[in-house]
Design a protein around this motif. Structure first.
Motif, short mmCIF file in Angstrom:
data_model
loop_
_atom_site.label_atom_id
_atom_site.label_comp_id
_atom_site.label_asym_id
_atom_site.label_seq_id
_atom_site.Cartn_x
_atom_site.Cartn_y
_atom_site.Cartn_z
N ASP A 1 0.79 -1.04 0.00
CA ASP A 1 0.12 0.03 -0.05
C ASP A 1 0.93 1.21 0.07
OD1 ASP A 1 -2.54 -1.34 0.11
OD2 ASP A 1 -2.32 -1.69 2.42
N THR B 1 1.32 5.41 0.63
CA THR B 1 0.92 6.73 0.93
C THR B 1 1.74 7.73 0.69
OG1 THR B 1 1.66 6.35 3.02
CG2 THR B 1 -0.68 5.67 2.76
N PHE C 1 0.18 12.49 5.28
CA PHE C 1 -0.23 11.37 4.01
C PHE C 1 -1.45 11.28 3.44
CE2 PHE C 1 3.94 11.13 5.61
CZ PHE C 1 4.99 10.65 4.78
N PRO D 1 -3.51 8.30 0.83
CA PRO D 1 -3.48 7.10 0.04
C PRO D 1 -2.95 7.29 -1.60
CG PRO D 1 -5.59 6.99 1.20
CD PRO D 1 -4.76 8.48 1.33
N THR E 1 7.39 9.16 0.37
CA THR E 1 6.43 8.14 0.05
C THR E 1 6.68 6.92 0.84
OG1 THR E 1 6.32 8.73 -2.21
CG2 THR E 1 5.78 6.46 -2.01
#
Length: 132
Positions: free
Chosen positions: A91, A93, A102, A104, A122
């Motif tokens: 995943d 963010t 942050f 998504p 990131t």
């Protein structure tokens, strides 16, 4: 490295705004780095991803993994995620310029590519068990 003072009652504290006590982007960066710290075991990264990109990675006993990427350059950088023993999917963010937290940013796959916007941080966090 160290951060001298996090007292939210000072105008020069970079973690909170004064006097309203809202968190800043610096707070979000520390919070994201804590995701690596909590995993417990640092992981060596070689080679350096790009001239203006800094990276750190960690893994935990549970098999969780995280990669922290910082692009301090004025242009975007595209990286190929060539990890040994990496999880299949992460995943993503991201914190970009003008943001204070942050957000998504999709997912990344081991062996795939990821683009890092200019002046961004990131965080990749594994969702699945690592590949044997």
């Amino acid at each position: 490295a160290m951060y001298y003072d996090a007292l939210p009652t000072r105008r020069w504290c970079g973690l909170f705004t004064f006097p309203d006590m809202e968190t800043t982007a610096t707070y979000a960066v520390f919070k994201a780095f804590n995701a690596l710290y909590r995993l417990g075991t640092d992981v060596a990264l070689e080679p350096t991803p790009a001239e203006n990109v800094y990276a750190a990675a960690a893994k935990g006993d549970s098999g969780r993994q995280a990669v922290y990427l910082v692009n301090v350059g004025a242009t975007a950088e595209k990286l190929t995620l060539a990890f040994t023993g990496a999880a299949a999917a992460y995943d993503v963010t991201r914190l970009e310029k003008e943001q204070t937290d942050f957000a998504p940013a999709g997912e990344a796959n081991a062996g795939g590519a990821i683009e890092l916007p200019p002046m961004s941080v990131t965080l990749l966090q594994s969702r699945l068990d690592p590949v044997p």
